[in-house]
Write an enzyme that holds these catalytic residues in place. Sequence first.
Site, PDB file in Angstrom:
ATOM      1  N   ARG A 170      25.875  14.864  40.402  1.00  0.00           N
ATOM      2  CA  ARG A 170      26.386  15.037  40.709  1.00  0.00           C
ATOM      3  C   ARG A 170      26.212  16.686  40.570  1.00  0.00           C
ATOM      4  O   ARG A 170      25.501  17.029  40.390  1.00  0.00           O
ATOM      5  CB  ARG A 170      28.045  15.403  40.761  1.00  0.00           C
ATOM      6  CG  ARG A 170      28.320  15.084  39.132  1.00  0.00           C
ATOM      7  CD  ARG A 170      29.633  14.818  38.486  1.00  0.00           C
ATOM      8  NE  ARG A 170      30.187  14.772  37.330  1.00  0.00           N
ATOM      9  CZ  ARG A 170      30.151  14.095  36.803  1.00  0.00           C
ATOM     10  NH1 ARG A 170      30.785  12.990  36.968  1.00  0.00           N
ATOM     11  NH2 ARG A 170      31.032  14.209  35.145  1.00  0.00           N
ATOM     12  N   ASP A 171      27.518  17.492  41.276  1.00  0.00           N
ATOM     13  CA  ASP A 171      26.883  19.148  40.714  1.00  0.00           C
ATOM     14  C   ASP A 171      27.486  19.637  40.139  1.00  0.00           C
ATOM     15  O   ASP A 171      29.169  19.992  39.318  1.00  0.00           O
ATOM     16  CB  ASP A 171      28.068  19.896  42.174  1.00  0.00           C
ATOM     17  CG  ASP A 171      29.344  19.417  42.041  1.00  0.00           C
ATOM     18  OD1 ASP A 171      29.718  18.425  41.591  1.00  0.00           O
ATOM     19  OD2 ASP A 171      30.145  19.432  42.517  1.00  0.00           O
ATOM     20  N   GLU A 172      27.019  19.045  38.616  1.00  0.00           N
ATOM     21  CA  GLU A 172      26.967  19.449  37.803  1.00  0.00           C
ATOM     22  C   GLU A 172      26.032  19.444  36.398  1.00  0.00           C
ATOM     23  O   GLU A 172      25.452  20.473  36.091  1.00  0.00           O
ATOM     24  CB  GLU A 172      28.083  17.886  37.008  1.00  0.00           C
ATOM     25  CG  GLU A 172      28.374  18.495  35.483  1.00  0.00           C
ATOM     26  CD  GLU A 172      30.060  17.910  35.181  1.00  0.00           C
ATOM     27  OE1 GLU A 172      30.640  16.752  35.671  1.00  0.00           O
ATOM     28  OE2 GLU A 172      30.233  18.226  33.664  1.00  0.00           O
ATOM     29  N   HIS A 177      25.801   7.940  32.758  1.00  0.00           N
ATOM     30  CA  HIS A 177      25.996   8.707  31.785  1.00  0.00           C
ATOM     31  C   HIS A 177      25.956   8.432  30.340  1.00  0.00           C
ATOM     32  O   HIS A 177      26.067   7.323  29.620  1.00  0.00           O
ATOM     33  CB  HIS A 177      27.394   9.033  31.854  1.00  0.00           C
ATOM     34  CG  HIS A 177      28.331  10.208  31.973  1.00  0.00           C
ATOM     35  ND1 HIS A 177      28.025  11.165  33.421  1.00  0.00           N
ATOM     36  CD2 HIS A 177      28.962  11.216  31.515  1.00  0.00           C
ATOM     37  CE1 HIS A 177      29.115  11.975  33.015  1.00  0.00           C
ATOM     38  NE2 HIS A 177      29.108  11.802  31.782  1.00  0.00           N
ATOM     39  N   ASP A 235      28.492  15.100  24.469  1.00  0.00           N
ATOM     40  CA  ASP A 235      27.792  13.672  24.593  1.00  0.00           C
ATOM     41  C   ASP A 235      26.415  13.777  23.887  1.00  0.00           C
ATOM     42  O   ASP A 235      26.310  12.570  23.371  1.00  0.00           O
ATOM     43  CB  ASP A 235      27.555  14.722  26.476  1.00  0.00           C
ATOM     44  CG  ASP A 235      28.322  14.331  27.324  1.00  0.00           C
ATOM     45  OD1 ASP A 235      28.967  15.542  27.160  1.00  0.00           O
ATOM     46  OD2 ASP A 235      28.362  13.904  28.204  1.00  0.00           O
ATOM     47  N   GLU A 275      30.012   6.641  33.235  1.00  0.00           N
ATOM     48  CA  GLU A 275      30.622   7.756  32.889  1.00  0.00           C
ATOM     49  C   GLU A 275      31.405   7.537  32.302  1.00  0.00           C
ATOM     50  O   GLU A 275      32.847   7.220  30.706  1.00  0.00           O
ATOM     51  CB  GLU A 275      31.446   8.736  33.777  1.00  0.00           C
ATOM     52  CG  GLU A 275      31.873  10.141  33.271  1.00  0.00           C
ATOM     53  CD  GLU A 275      31.974  11.144  34.086  1.00  0.00           C
ATOM     54  OE1 GLU A 275      31.762  11.063  35.657  1.00  0.00           O
ATOM     55  OE2 GLU A 275      32.271  12.159  33.225  1.00  0.00           O
ATOM     56  N   TRP A 287       1.048  -1.023   0.262  1.00  0.00           N
ATOM     57  CA  TRP A 287      -0.100  -0.075  -0.077  1.00  0.00           C
ATOM     58  C   TRP A 287       0.914   1.439  -0.179  1.00  0.00           C
ATOM     59  O   TRP A 287       1.474   1.295   1.057  1.00  0.00           O
ATOM     60  CB  TRP A 287      -0.969   0.170   1.161  1.00  0.00           C
ATOM     61  CG  TRP A 287      -2.092   0.740   1.291  1.00  0.00           C
ATOM     62  CD1 TRP A 287      -3.319   0.668   0.714  1.00  0.00           C
ATOM     63  CD2 TRP A 287      -2.188   2.174   1.820  1.00  0.00           C
ATOM     64  NE1 TRP A 287      -3.768   2.267   0.546  1.00  0.00           N
ATOM     65  CE2 TRP A 287      -2.789   3.342   1.444  1.00  0.00           C
ATOM     66  CE3 TRP A 287      -0.834   3.405   1.890  1.00  0.00           C
ATOM     67  CZ2 TRP A 287      -3.261   4.588   1.411  1.00  0.00           C
ATOM     68  CZ3 TRP A 287      -0.768   4.788   2.238  1.00  0.00           C
ATOM     69  CH2 TRP A 287      -2.812   5.396   2.229  1.00  0.00           C
ATOM     70  N   TRP A 346      32.335  18.137  20.224  1.00  0.00           N
ATOM     71  CA  TRP A 346      31.497  18.677  21.543  1.00  0.00           C
ATOM     72  C   TRP A 346      30.664  20.012  20.771  1.00  0.00           C
ATOM     73  O   TRP A 346      29.456  19.940  20.326  1.00  0.00           O
ATOM     74  CB  TRP A 346      32.501  19.367  22.980  1.00  0.00           C
ATOM     75  CG  TRP A 346      32.232  18.983  23.524  1.00  0.00           C
ATOM     76  CD1 TRP A 346      31.405  18.530  25.032  1.00  0.00           C
ATOM     77  CD2 TRP A 346      32.746  17.645  23.681  1.00  0.00           C
ATOM     78  NE1 TRP A 346      31.980  17.427  25.709  1.00  0.00           N
ATOM     79  CE2 TRP A 346      32.794  16.761  24.754  1.00  0.00           C
ATOM     80  CE3 TRP A 346      34.227  17.087  22.670  1.00  0.00           C
ATOM     81  CZ2 TRP A 346      33.518  15.175  25.282  1.00  0.00           C
ATOM     82  CZ3 TRP A 346      34.441  15.850  23.104  1.00  0.00           C
ATOM     83  CH2 TRP A 346      34.451  15.305  24.624  1.00  0.00           C
TER      84      TRP A 346
HETATM   85  C1  RAM Z   1      32.766  15.884  32.000  1.00  0.00           C
HETATM   86  C2  RAM Z   1      31.685  14.688  31.102  1.00  0.00           C
HETATM   87  C3  RAM Z   1      30.801  15.441  30.529  1.00  0.00           C
HETATM   88  C4  RAM Z   1      32.383  15.574  29.266  1.00  0.00           C
HETATM   89  C5  RAM Z   1      32.955  17.015  30.053  1.00  0.00           C
HETATM   90  C6  RAM Z   1      33.996  17.440  28.574  1.00  0.00           C
HETATM   91  O1  RAM Z   1      31.891  16.585  32.421  1.00  0.00           O
HETATM   92  O2  RAM Z   1      32.548  13.898  31.615  1.00  0.00           O
HETATM   93  O3  RAM Z   1      30.210  14.631  30.240  1.00  0.00           O
HETATM   94  O4  RAM Z   1      31.362  16.205  28.323  1.00  0.00           O
HETATM   95  O5  RAM Z   1      33.709  16.576  31.158  1.00  0.00           O
END
Ligand code: RAM
Length: 886
Positions: free
Chosen positions: A473-475, A773, A482, A752, A47, A539
């Site tokens: 975490r503090d991020e 991660h 990523d 990670e 179809w 990136w």
């Molecule tokens: C850390 C983490 C993150 C990465 C940067 C460059 O903060 O691993 O995933 O993109 O580094």
Amino acid sequence: MSTSAHPVAIHPVTVRPVTVEHHREPLGIGQERPRLSWVVDTGEPGWVQHAHEIEVTDPDHPGERFRTGRVDGAEQVLVPWPAAPLGSRERRSVRVRVWGPAQEPSAWSEPTVLETGLLDAGLWQARVVAPVLPPAGEGGEPAALLRGEVQLPGGVVRARVRATAHGVMTLHLNGAPVGEDVLHPGWTSYATRLRYRTWDVTDLVREGRNALGVHLADGWWRGYLGFAGLRDVYGERTAALVQLEVDHADGTRTVVGTDASWRSTLGPVTRADLYTGETFDARRRLDGWDSPGFDDAGWDAVTVEPFDTATLVAPDGPPVRRQESLRAVGITTSPSGRTIVDFGQNLVGRLRVRVPAGEPGSVITLRHAEVLEHGELGVRSLRAARATDEVVLDGREFTWEPEFTLHGFRYAEVTGWPGELTADALEAVVVHTDLRRLGEFETSDPLLNRLHENVLWSMRGNFVDVPTDCPQRDERLGWTGDLQVFAPTAAYLHDTTGMLTGWLADLAADQHPDGNVPVYVPWADVDPNLPPLGAEAGWGDAATVVPWTLYERSGDAGILRRQWRSMTAWVDAFAARAGEELDFASGGFSFGDWLDAAAPDDQPWAARLPWQAVATAYLARSAQIVRDTARVLGEDEAQQRYGELADRVAQRFRTEYVTPSGRAAFPSQTAHALGLAFGLLDPAQRERAGELLAQQVAADGYHVGSGFLGTPLVCDALADTGHGATAWRLLLQTECPSWLYAVTMGATTIWERWNSMLPDGSINPGSMTSFNHYAFGAVADFLHRRVGGLAPAAPGYRRLRIAPLPDPALTWARTAHETPYGRAAVSWTLDGEEFTLEVVVPPSTQADVHLPDGSPPTTVAAGVHRFTCTVRAGAAAEAPAAFAGS
Ligand code: RAM
């Protein structure tokens, strides 16, 4: 080989309700000409849509009907709006019918009602108001309550409320919460794009007095953000904007909202922060605060803040919502005597607690962590994120869930619980962007299935309004690299197009004037010590790879048009960093193949391959994408220019980093994989590079030998050069470093680092160790596309490429995908040397089927098809196949 279609029968043709742009619920949308898509369901073999007709009506004036009449053509994905452009607050009901090969059209689809938001910034009459709060650092991070009352005439036919905030908010109307959004309005490039959302509150408003309430906390705006302990990154004051628009039967409209008459106070949430957690003091509860008539005489006046309503944007994707809740699977006592609850799954969200009637003023404390380290809560990897919630009892029983915080956790440590803690007192509420699930994948190998499940959970945990690197975490930042590696996987798992359309708009908004792309988006200066980064390979390439991926998967060329300037500006900035000679001679720092398996724990940038080689490959890749985008958009001059750049950079790669015979100058898995996967080698080099890559993997003991940027490419590069069996050995490796090592260590998400947890159960000593991660989970793209064997061969899956890669280690695999044309599915079995394949091809599409015996591909139309062939044991995976993306 044999192929057969289902026996002939009468197959009805039905059309699912039209979808609008990438919205799940098209209420308060920002497009004046929203594009429409529909899926046709039919079992009719072969179809294909021959024509369609769209009907657009105004539900308030059903007599005035617009119909396109029969429009010949196969278009059914993101079809241009056929009627007059929409103004603000306009509603339309849309339905469609289609013609296939038969004379008669299908029945009309069920109607879809869509409604625009405020397309004109001048229609905002409410004012942005700010509560009086203690300054940051003096008295913690309390949430504020704001309230206002409005008088409404009767005869309400329709009511809409639109709201946003500096901070994060929950909206209330007449004693009830409005909508189910969590952490509204999320995190965007606030200075230029503050998202508002629209809710239908027709059933909540009433004639007479109505009360609006806002519960408002710091969120990303004012709370802790990033790894340097900064607060107030966007502003020192939180604020809210609420506008209620009520239509009456007599044709009038009442517009009211936040203004100087509103009042505010500090409520029961005495501390609320994304990283540190939340404290709820039940004794401070203000019952009835969001109902009309509540006495707010003791509250403070709000201040009206200056604000540019031109920065307000309607959403492109769905909101963040609660998705499900998980029961505790165990309560244990740790070696040091602490009570620890296990939810069996590392997740992102928070606990819902059935609080018992304990001593008023006593405190229950909940600390969260992703792992246990030698039996105790493993909080070291959280760094400064305290991830601690507290509830102060008032002597009554109640159910409580924090409103303004999120934790990444599998375990919770509970202290202060009155009496005995039982499993039914707590549940873990999973929170993320309410994305539609698209893809499935399963095989006969339980470890591989768990790996896939872990990727899915890491996506869920990190797609919370912004695609983040980690959630605990503090991020928790929207690291561009990523997502650059993970976007293809994400698009297999969920419909990410709407959410990432918004994120890409933030990327463009935050792009530097010279075209450089920030290393995370939304960009905020969260670390004064971070050196200014140059155009960062892998990136910044999110600027090209993400829109291209979305285009491939959704067929939405509009994304390419909107991102065009951002894409070209990025490549120009990147090429400028490469310099005239394309040698990146100006130096500087780069993340390189971040977290290469061989890099020392404290030097994640120290990959085997120099960063200049990685950067050269990525510059070529991004230039190729911009060249291809130019072709789609008809930008001829740019197609020529970026094509030449891509060729020059590829030339540079193969002369500088590869010997004429194909050996990498800096041998590593990534070095070979980049050249192969990005098509940078000449044919002779290519064949040799495939062999050398296979040898390299063998020399690495069939362990992963790559970082963030190389890892997603290695299995493809092997499979595409006839070394599928090597890809399989790498994929099924269980020793560290490998994908399955973490699975054998009990991981329920992707880590990670390859060794985030060491074999002895200790957390990696590096200062950066996340257990959630998604970057290394990018291998799931290979699982869907090559192991299962289902991929788009034309944008939006108009054509499918079916190319499974069986291996004797598995007896079966299956994958399915909800494509823009409906469900596609592939399943195969391997019984000795006998390979059987079943393929479901959606209506209006075709599929090119590549069997693993290397026979020429067959093209099949919509329907169910079966194939069989013989594969020599061990040789199945060695059959060469072209790289799907090239
Ligand atoms: C850390 C983490 C993150 C990465 C940067 C460059 O903060 O691993 O995933 O993109 O580094």
